[in-house]
Design an enzyme around this catalytic site. Structure first.
Site, PDB file in Angstrom:
ATOM      1  N   GLY A   1       5.534  -8.800   5.797  1.00 32.99           N
ATOM      2  CA  GLY A   1       5.559  -8.470   4.373  1.00 32.99           C
ATOM      3  C   GLY A   1       6.948  -8.404   3.783  1.00 32.99           C
ATOM      4  O   GLY A   1       7.563  -9.423   3.457  1.00 32.99           O
TER       5      GLY A   1
ATOM      6  N   LYS B   1      -8.611  -4.560   3.694  1.00 35.83           N
ATOM      7  CA  LYS B   1      -7.238  -4.083   3.916  1.00 35.83           C
ATOM      8  C   LYS B   1      -7.187  -2.585   3.660  1.00 35.83           C
ATOM      9  O   LYS B   1      -7.415  -2.131   2.535  1.00 35.83           O
ATOM     10  CB  LYS B   1      -6.269  -4.821   2.991  1.00 35.83           C
ATOM     11  CG  LYS B   1      -4.811  -4.415   3.205  1.00 35.83           C
ATOM     12  CD  LYS B   1      -3.872  -5.334   2.444  1.00 35.83           C
ATOM     13  CE  LYS B   1      -2.420  -4.984   2.675  1.00 35.83           C
ATOM     14  NZ  LYS B   1      -1.507  -5.923   1.993  1.00 35.83           N
TER      15      LYS B   1
ATOM     16  N   CYS C   1      -7.369   0.576  -4.482  1.00 32.61           N
ATOM     17  CA  CYS C   1      -7.387   0.514  -5.936  1.00 32.61           C
ATOM     18  C   CYS C   1      -8.253   1.646  -6.473  1.00 32.61           C
ATOM     19  O   CYS C   1      -9.310   1.930  -5.914  1.00 32.61           O
ATOM     20  CB  CYS C   1      -7.999  -0.801  -6.416  1.00 32.61           C
ATOM     21  SG  CYS C   1      -7.135  -2.254  -5.868  1.00 32.61           S
TER      22      CYS C   1
ATOM     23  N   GLY D   1       2.288  -2.992  -9.908  1.00 34.61           N
ATOM     24  CA  GLY D   1       1.150  -2.824 -10.819  1.00 34.61           C
ATOM     25  C   GLY D   1       0.226  -4.027 -10.852  1.00 34.61           C
ATOM     26  O   GLY D   1      -0.353  -4.342 -11.889  1.00 34.61           O
TER      27      GLY D   1
ATOM     28  N   ASN E   1       7.836   0.208  -3.935  1.00 33.98           N
ATOM     29  CA  ASN E   1       7.510  -0.672  -5.046  1.00 33.98           C
ATOM     30  C   ASN E   1       6.268  -0.207  -5.762  1.00 33.98           C
ATOM     31  O   ASN E   1       5.390   0.434  -5.189  1.00 33.98           O
ATOM     32  CB  ASN E   1       7.335  -2.123  -4.580  1.00 33.98           C
ATOM     33  CG  ASN E   1       5.918  -2.410  -4.136  1.00 33.98           C
ATOM     34  OD1 ASN E   1       5.042  -2.689  -4.962  1.00 33.98           O
ATOM     35  ND2 ASN E   1       5.673  -2.313  -2.845  1.00 33.98           N
ATOM     36  N   SER E   2       6.249  -0.516  -7.047  1.00 40.62           N
ATOM     37  CA  SER E   2       5.067  -0.299  -7.849  1.00 40.62           C
ATOM     38  C   SER E   2       5.031  -1.411  -8.893  1.00 40.62           C
ATOM     39  O   SER E   2       5.530  -1.261  -9.995  1.00 40.62           O
ATOM     40  CB  SER E   2       5.120   1.078  -8.510  1.00 40.62           C
ATOM     41  OG  SER E   2       3.993   1.258  -9.330  1.00 40.62           O
TER      42      SER E   2
ATOM     43  N   GLY F   1       6.218  -3.456   8.278  1.00 41.12           N
ATOM     44  CA  GLY F   1       7.579  -3.459   8.792  1.00 41.12           C
ATOM     45  C   GLY F   1       7.904  -4.472   9.855  1.00 41.12           C
ATOM     46  O   GLY F   1       8.842  -4.278  10.634  1.00 41.12           O
TER      47      GLY F   1
END
Lengths: 306, 277
Positions: free
Chosen positions: A266, A166, A131, A72, A69-70, A245
């Site tokens: 998640g 994180k 980030c 954004g 996923n991205s 996972g």
């Protein structure tokens, strides 16, 4: 009677199963399906200073046992978070942890100060350090010990609430990053964020995600998550929250044995928004079956020999 | 919105590559609002197929829901292998619906490819309400059709190879019917199908200045707004709803039905590439 409760700093969790940032929205989307109060906690979607539209599609693609996923960092921004979400969290009977993302040291500080300046019922903050730092040519905070240390120190000065860093697995030595965060004064480490990945369509020869590179999650990365928790456990004395996972109680136990005190579920939420609650139930059964009176006994309790 | 383990009562191929499945799921069926809504099916209990498969509802009868799906990849293949009596995990009902008005609009319903299901449901609903309308369904060839071409009943089938009904895509048939309809009423188009079809329909309806509602597809992660994946680009003046900005809209929560002039169908991002297999 099995005791699933854990404590990190002064925050008590009824059980060690939280839901991970970016996989459970702001916690109010699934009200009709899930009693979120039964979760150990909710880590809300990354919040930036200003609202973000997110990336153009395609933003997600399936991979073997996982997802790329991205998104954004599509989010409502800190002001709407304060006005719309904080009042909702006041009504909840579980721990809500705000995930913060920034593009500069100052942006993280501004967001945290803005929220600290309100009376709120947040249990703490999780800092997304995967980030790019615009002041350092886009170098991610989380790949550099000095940047991680500086960021941690600045945020630590400004809050007494639970502060969690994180960590990204896309580094050469995650243990040294964890140590930097510990030195800076964080209360816990959560690991791991997604693993950099890519997928290309052989028919069209195009990348399957708009941004090309994206983040891999799901059971495909579980062994990577467990290994990183294991490495961090060896390096620091603060609690670790294992991510990557998790789909069942067995997966949770695997993370705990590797050294995690708690976990975050998640990607599995996308398939089953109620999976966290199911896992808590399974965890209870695991403890009964294996005569584990307190879940805390499992932390780092991997057996080295017969 | 509920999660329910539904019991499959029927699953068969009704035309070449087109399958129809019925299942009992009272909790979801009782909460359904209308055509356009969809369900999200956990096809694979293991993680070989990680995500659910969104499927438009083709009909609801009592506690039974029907879907019509096209065999496309490994997800739909797995779906087609399920037998009556087996169970399947369903999340739904999700999304919005076509809005129909009471005015004498003489709607034209256009469906193509995988976009047959919501159009067929709308067709049946309009029949129940005795609303006169035209149904146009397109396919590449006759074997892919499961309805009968019946102009007397305003049912028009098209085939790319001319092997059944009108030759060509649904677009010329729709335009000629539109001319007839707009000469005596307002006209409104309800459409679902592949992107090139939707683009062509939008061009025509814009020219005729008539309303067009479209059920759109997108690569969907969760179906309930938590993953923020299934965005399409919309006109910036549209009010923001479930997505966090003005440029993109979440198909699962704001859609799947959109007024055609509220989305940018020509957007380079609006494409069917990256479809789940």
């Amino acid at each position: 009677m099995v005791d699933l409760s854990i404590k990190i700093k002064n925050v008590e969790f009824s059980n060690p199963v939280l839901v991970a940032s970016g996989t459970f929205g702001y916690g109010n989307e699934v009200n009709e399906l899930v009693d979120v109060n039964r979760l150990g906690g909710i880590v809300t979607k990354s919040i930036t200073l200003h609202p973000r539209e997110g990336n153009p599609p395609p933003r997600m693609v399936e991979t073997p046992s996982g997802l790329l996923n991205s998104i954004g960092l599509a989010n409502i921004g800190v002001e709407r978070y304060i006005s719309e979400m904080l009042p909702y969290y006041e009504e909840l009977d579980t721990n809500v942890i705000m995930n913060i993302a920034g593009s500069s040291l100052q942006e993280y500080i501004t967001i945290l100060e803005r929220v600290e300046g309100t009376s709120n019922y947040l249990s703490g903050y999780e800092i997304n350090i995967s980030c790019p730092n615009v002041e350092k040519g886009g170098l991610e905070f989380g790949v550099d010990c000095d940047l991680t240390l500086a960021l941690t120190k600045e945020l630590r000065k400004r809050t007494d609430k639970l502060l969690i860093m994180k960590l990204s697995p896309n580094v050469t030595d995650i243990a040294s990053i964890a140590k930097a965060a510990e030195l800076g004064g964080v209360d816990a480490i959560s690991a791991i964020n997604t693993v950099v990945g890519m997928s290309i369509n052989p028919q069209t020869r195009k990348q399957n995600i708009f941004t090309g590179l994206s983040g891999l999650s799901g059971p495909a990365i579980r062994p990577v998550g467990v290994a990183n928790v294991y490495k961090i456990f060896d390096a620091v004395d603060i609690p670790i929250i294992g991510i990557g996972g998790i789909t069942s109680a067995d997966d949770v136990v695997e993370y705990l044995l590797a050294g995690a005190t708690a976990v975050q579920v998640g990607t599995a939420n996308f398939r089953d928004p109620g999976i966290g609650i199911q896992i808590i139930k399974q965890l209870f059964e695991y403890c009964e079956e294996h005569n584990v009176p307190s879940i805390r006994e499992l932390v780092g309790a991997i057996r080295d020999e017969d | 919105m509920k999660i329910e383990v539904a019991s499959i009562s029927g699953n068969k191929e009704i035309a070449r590559g087109i399958w129809k499945m019925d299942f009992d799921c009272p909790n979801i069926a009782n909460n359904v609002s209308g055509p356009g809504q969809f369900i999200n099916i956990k096809v694979d209990p293991s993680w070989e197929i990680p995500l659910r498969r969104p499927m438009s509802i083709a009909g609801v009868k009592g506690e039974k829901i029907t879907i019509i799906y096209k065999l496309f990849g490994k997800g739909t293949k797995m779906l087609s292998e399920l037998r009556p009596g087996q169970s399947i995990n369903i999340l739904g009902p999700l999304g919005n619906m076509f809005s129909t008005s009471d005015k004498d609009s003489f709607p034209i319903l256009v469906g193509g490819g995988v976009g047959i299901a919501p159009i067929l449901w709308l067709h049946n609903e309009l029949n129940i309400k005795s609303v006169s309308h035209i149904l146009i369904i397109g396919a590449t060839t006759a074997e892919e059709h499961f309805l009968q071409h019946n102009p007397n009943k305003n049912i028009f089938l098209t085939t790319d190879d001319g092997s059944m009904g009108e030759l060509g895509t649904v677009v010329p048939t729709m335009e000629s019917k539109l001319k007839e309809v707009t000469s005596r009423s307002f006209g409104i188009i309800y459409a679902c199908g592949p992107t090139p079809m939707l683009k062509a329909i939008h061009r025509i309806t814009t020219g005729y200045k008539i309303d067009c509602q479209m059920a759109l597809e997108s690569y969907m992660g969760c179906g309930i707004g938590i993953c923020q994946s299934c965005v399409i680009e919309r006109k910036n003046d549209s009010p923001k709803e479930h997505s966090y900005g003005k440029r993109f809209s979440l198909v699962c929560r704001d859609g799947p039905v959109y007024s055609a002039d509220k989305v940018i169908l020509s957007s380079r991002y609006f494409k069917v590439s990256g479809k789940k297999t």
